[in-house]
Motif scaffolding. Structure first.
Motif, PDB file in Angstrom:
ATOM      1  N   LYS A 156       0.821  -1.216   0.000  1.00 35.43           N
ATOM      2  CA  LYS A 156       0.000   0.000   0.000  1.00 35.43           C
ATOM      3  C   LYS A 156       0.853   1.263   0.000  1.00 35.43           C
ATOM      4  CE  LYS A 156      -3.805  -2.415   0.312  1.00 35.43           C
ATOM      5  NZ  LYS A 156      -4.708  -2.576  -0.856  1.00 35.43           N
ATOM      6  N   GLY A 157       2.170   1.078   0.053  1.00 34.79           N
ATOM      7  CA  GLY A 157       3.066   2.226   0.031  1.00 34.79           C
ATOM      8  C   GLY A 157       3.442   2.781   1.386  1.00 34.79           C
ATOM      9  N   ALA A 158       3.120   2.064   2.458  1.00 35.42           N
ATOM     10  CA  ALA A 158       3.502   2.503   3.803  1.00 35.42           C
ATOM     11  C   ALA A 158       4.932   2.045   4.096  1.00 35.42           C
ATOM     12  CB  ALA A 158       2.548   1.931   4.840  1.00 35.42           C
ATOM     13  N   TYR A 159       5.621   2.790   4.951  1.00 40.84           N
ATOM     14  CA  TYR A 159       6.997   2.455   5.315  1.00 40.84           C
ATOM     15  C   TYR A 159       7.024   1.818   6.700  1.00 40.84           C
ATOM     16  CZ  TYR A 159       8.556   5.251   1.347  1.00 40.84           C
ATOM     17  OH  TYR A 159       8.771   5.730   0.081  1.00 40.84           O
ATOM     18  N   VAL A 162       3.259  -2.293  15.293  1.00 40.37           N
ATOM     19  CA  VAL A 162       2.654  -1.003  15.627  1.00 40.37           C
ATOM     20  C   VAL A 162       2.512  -0.176  14.359  1.00 40.37           C
ATOM     21  CG1 VAL A 162       2.920   1.126  16.946  1.00 40.37           C
ATOM     22  CG2 VAL A 162       3.661  -1.063  17.940  1.00 40.37           C
ATOM     23  N   VAL A 163       1.306   0.310  14.134  1.00 35.68           N
ATOM     24  CA  VAL A 163       1.021   1.188  12.991  1.00 35.68           C
ATOM     25  C   VAL A 163       0.629   2.544  13.546  1.00 35.68           C
ATOM     26  CG1 VAL A 163      -0.479   1.620  11.016  1.00 35.68           C
ATOM     27  CG2 VAL A 163       0.245  -0.722  11.541  1.00 35.68           C
ATOM     28  N   GLU A 164       1.270   3.590  13.042  1.00 41.88           N
ATOM     29  CA  GLU A 164       0.914   4.950  13.451  1.00 41.88           C
ATOM     30  C   GLU A 164       0.283   5.685  12.273  1.00 41.88           C
ATOM     31  OE1 GLU A 164       2.861   9.127  15.132  1.00 41.88           O
ATOM     32  OE2 GLU A 164       4.153   7.402  14.730  1.00 41.88           O
ATOM     33  N   TYR A 165      -0.928   6.165  12.479  1.00 39.49           N
ATOM     34  CA  TYR A 165      -1.573   7.052  11.517  1.00 39.49           C
ATOM     35  C   TYR A 165      -1.238   8.481  11.943  1.00 39.49           C
ATOM     36  CZ  TYR A 165      -4.421   3.406   9.335  1.00 39.49           C
ATOM     37  OH  TYR A 165      -4.846   2.303   8.626  1.00 39.49           O
ATOM     38  N   GLU A 173       5.159   0.980  11.642  1.00 35.56           N
ATOM     39  CA  GLU A 173       4.689   1.304  10.293  1.00 35.56           C
ATOM     40  C   GLU A 173       4.008   2.661  10.306  1.00 35.56           C
ATOM     41  OE1 GLU A 173       1.327  -0.283   7.071  1.00 35.56           O
ATOM     42  OE2 GLU A 173       2.140  -1.663   8.570  1.00 35.56           O
ATOM     43  N   ILE A 174       4.350   3.502   9.344  1.00 39.85           N
ATOM     44  CA  ILE A 174       3.746   4.833   9.241  1.00 39.85           C
ATOM     45  C   ILE A 174       2.733   4.856   8.103  1.00 39.85           C
ATOM     46  CG2 ILE A 174       4.167   7.284   8.826  1.00 39.85           C
ATOM     47  CD1 ILE A 174       5.291   6.256  11.499  1.00 39.85           C
ATOM     48  N   ARG A 175       1.510   5.257   8.450  1.00 39.85           N
ATOM     49  CA  ARG A 175       0.462   5.442   7.444  1.00 39.85           C
ATOM     50  C   ARG A 175      -0.036   6.878   7.508  1.00 39.85           C
ATOM     51  NH1 ARG A 175      -3.271  -0.002   8.392  1.00 39.85           N
ATOM     52  NH2 ARG A 175      -1.569  -1.538   8.142  1.00 39.85           N
ATOM     53  N   ASN A 176      -0.353   7.424   6.374  1.00 39.08           N
ATOM     54  CA  ASN A 176      -0.817   8.809   6.306  1.00 39.08           C
ATOM     55  C   ASN A 176      -2.288   8.935   6.660  1.00 39.08           C
ATOM     56  OD1 ASN A 176       1.308   8.624   3.710  1.00 39.08           O
ATOM     57  ND2 ASN A 176       1.598  10.350   5.074  1.00 39.08           N
ATOM     58  N   MET A 177      -2.588  10.002   7.371  1.00 37.35           N
ATOM     59  CA  MET A 177      -3.959  10.434   7.607  1.00 37.35           C
ATOM     60  C   MET A 177      -3.981  11.920   7.276  1.00 37.35           C
ATOM     61  SD  MET A 177      -7.105  10.078   8.344  1.00 37.35           S
ATOM     62  CE  MET A 177      -7.054   8.317   8.625  1.00 37.35           C
ATOM     63  N   VAL A 178      -4.201  12.226   6.004  1.00 39.18           N
ATOM     64  CA  VAL A 178      -4.110  13.605   5.523  1.00 39.18           C
ATOM     65  C   VAL A 178      -5.318  14.413   6.004  1.00 39.18           C
ATOM     66  CG1 VAL A 178      -4.099  15.069   3.475  1.00 39.18           C
ATOM     67  CG2 VAL A 178      -2.715  12.990   3.524  1.00 39.18           C
ATOM     68  N   LEU A 179      -5.040  15.524   6.677  1.00 42.29           N
ATOM     69  CA  LEU A 179      -6.101  16.337   7.243  1.00 42.29           C
ATOM     70  C   LEU A 179      -6.395  17.592   6.437  1.00 42.29           C
ATOM     71  CD1 LEU A 179      -5.195  16.149  11.051  1.00 42.29           C
ATOM     72  CD2 LEU A 179      -6.675  14.641   9.713  1.00 42.29           C
ATOM     73  N   ASN A 180      -5.458  18.002   5.584  1.00 40.44           N
ATOM     74  CA  ASN A 180      -5.635  19.231   4.814  1.00 40.44           C
ATOM     75  C   ASN A 180      -4.626  19.250   3.669  1.00 40.44           C
ATOM     76  OD1 ASN A 180      -3.092  20.610   5.837  1.00 40.44           O
ATOM     77  ND2 ASN A 180      -4.186  20.237   7.762  1.00 40.44           N
ATOM     78  N   PRO A 181      -4.768  20.165   2.708  1.00 46.35           N
ATOM     79  CA  PRO A 181      -3.878  20.183   1.545  1.00 46.35           C
ATOM     80  C   PRO A 181      -2.408  20.465   1.874  1.00 46.35           C
ATOM     81  CG  PRO A 181      -5.899  21.382   1.066  1.00 46.35           C
ATOM     82  CD  PRO A 181      -5.901  21.104   2.536  1.00 46.35           C
ATOM     83  N   VAL A 182      -2.138  21.266   2.911  1.00 42.94           N
ATOM     84  CA  VAL A 182      -0.746  21.518   3.296  1.00 42.94           C
ATOM     85  C   VAL A 182      -0.137  20.245   3.870  1.00 42.94           C
ATOM     86  CG1 VAL A 182       0.773  22.867   4.805  1.00 42.94           C
ATOM     87  CG2 VAL A 182      -1.161  23.977   3.668  1.00 42.94           C
ATOM     88  N   ASP A 183      -0.926  19.515   4.632  1.00 40.23           N
ATOM     89  CA  ASP A 183      -0.505  18.214   5.159  1.00 40.23           C
ATOM     90  C   ASP A 183      -0.150  17.269   4.012  1.00 40.23           C
ATOM     91  OD1 ASP A 183      -0.121  15.941   6.695  1.00 40.23           O
ATOM     92  OD2 ASP A 183      -2.239  15.670   7.173  1.00 40.23           O
ATOM     93  N   LEU A 184      -0.952  17.279   2.973  1.00 39.50           N
ATOM     94  CA  LEU A 184      -0.683  16.454   1.792  1.00 39.50           C
ATOM     95  C   LEU A 184       0.672  16.805   1.189  1.00 39.50           C
ATOM     96  CD1 LEU A 184      -1.507  14.481  -0.483  1.00 39.50           C
ATOM     97  CD2 LEU A 184      -2.701  16.398  -1.568  1.00 39.50           C
ATOM     98  N   ALA A 215      -0.866   6.611  -3.122  1.00 38.08           N
ATOM     99  CA  ALA A 215      -0.573   5.856  -1.900  1.00 38.08           C
ATOM    100  C   ALA A 215      -0.985   6.653  -0.670  1.00 38.08           C
ATOM    101  CB  ALA A 215       0.918   5.520  -1.838  1.00 38.08           C
ATOM    102  N   VAL A 216      -0.655   7.930  -0.638  1.00 37.82           N
ATOM    103  CA  VAL A 216      -0.985   8.786   0.504  1.00 37.82           C
ATOM    104  C   VAL A 216      -2.494   8.914   0.670  1.00 37.82           C
ATOM    105  CG1 VAL A 216      -0.870  11.158   1.371  1.00 37.82           C
ATOM    106  CG2 VAL A 216       1.188  10.068   0.450  1.00 37.82           C
ATOM    107  N   ILE A 217      -3.201   9.158  -0.420  1.00 37.98           N
ATOM    108  CA  ILE A 217      -4.662   9.282  -0.355  1.00 37.98           C
ATOM    109  C   ILE A 217      -5.294   7.941   0.001  1.00 37.98           C
ATOM    110  CG2 ILE A 217      -6.749   9.804  -1.674  1.00 37.98           C
ATOM    111  CD1 ILE A 217      -5.013  12.243  -0.905  1.00 37.98           C
TER     112      ILE A 217
END
Length: 224
Positions: free
Chosen positions: A37-40, A51-54, A86-97, A184-186
């Motif tokens: 899924k593209g997570a590191y 452990v997965v961190e969003y 494991e790091i997974r993205n939880m995008v909250l806004n366009p700057v975060d993206l 992947a991020v989305i």
């Protein structure tokens, strides 16, 4: 002469013992794998605790955890092979993206260092969002996400931040235009929402979502 040689020998033996006893850097702190899924993932892929961190790169609590809590967790559990992170993205806004895309710049070998640097400097660049121009905001309205991110990169001062990581503005902008990374991020953000993640940081520990963790001690308490 014999006495002298004996003293030298004792010194050499003591030095050898010190060299053998000296701790070596854990291989797990430099072991990074990428999921489908593209997570590191940092650490032992076969660790008993997964452990997965969003996280969000504009989240103050995420920055605080990264700077104040993550080092102790990594030293105690990731370095010893007892846990992977494991790091997974939880995008909250366009700057975060924009920041999430930059964290991925340079591939798996740079990711965790990029992440730490972006979160450690969060107060600097996130405080410049007022500098985002109307022209750049218009690109967001037109769903020109790459154009928005490149404009934001220039206008809030992310160029110098990434140069401190050895990434030139040209390289950074190529990363911001990477469609596979964008998807992947989305995708991780959407899957996190479906899982029930409502705030950041949020942790998935051995498959169970934890929404009350704020520090390494609380994280340790739910691991096996």
């Amino acid at each position: 002469m014999k006495k002298y040689l004996g003293a030298v020998l004792v010194g050499v033996m003591a030095l050898s013992t010190a060299l053998v006893a000296a701790p070596t850097p854990s291989k797990w702190l430099s072991t990074v794998t990428v999921t489908d899924k593209g997570a590191y993932i940092l650490g032992n892929p076969a660790a008993p605790n997964k452990v997965v961190e969003y996280l969000s790169y504009t989240c103050g609590h995420c920055a605080e955890f990264e700077v104040k809590e993550a080092p102790a967790f990594k030293a105690k559990f990731v370095a010893t092979g007892k846990a992977s992170l494991e790091i997974r993205n939880m995008v909250l806004n366009p700057v975060d993206l924009t920041a999430a895309m930059l964290a991925r710049c340079g591939g798996k070998g740079k990711f965790f260092g990029n992440q730490r640097h972006l979160l450690a400097t969060q107060a600097i660049w996130s405080g410049n969002t007022k500098n985002i121009s109307a022209a750049t905001r218009d690109k967001l309205k037109a769903e020109d996400y790459t154009g928005f991110m490149i404009g934001t990169f220039d206008e809030i001062g992310l160029g110098p931040i990434m140069q401190q990581r050895g990434i030139t503005p040209a390289q950074a902008k190529t990363c911001l235009a990477n469609k596979l990374a964008f998807n992947a991020v989305i995708g991780m953000t959407e899957s996190g929402s479906a899982l029930g993640v409502r705030g950041t940081p949020a942790f998935l520990v051995n498959g169970v979502l934890q929404d009350h963790i704020h520090n390494a001690a609380e994280l340790q308490a739910v691991m096996k």
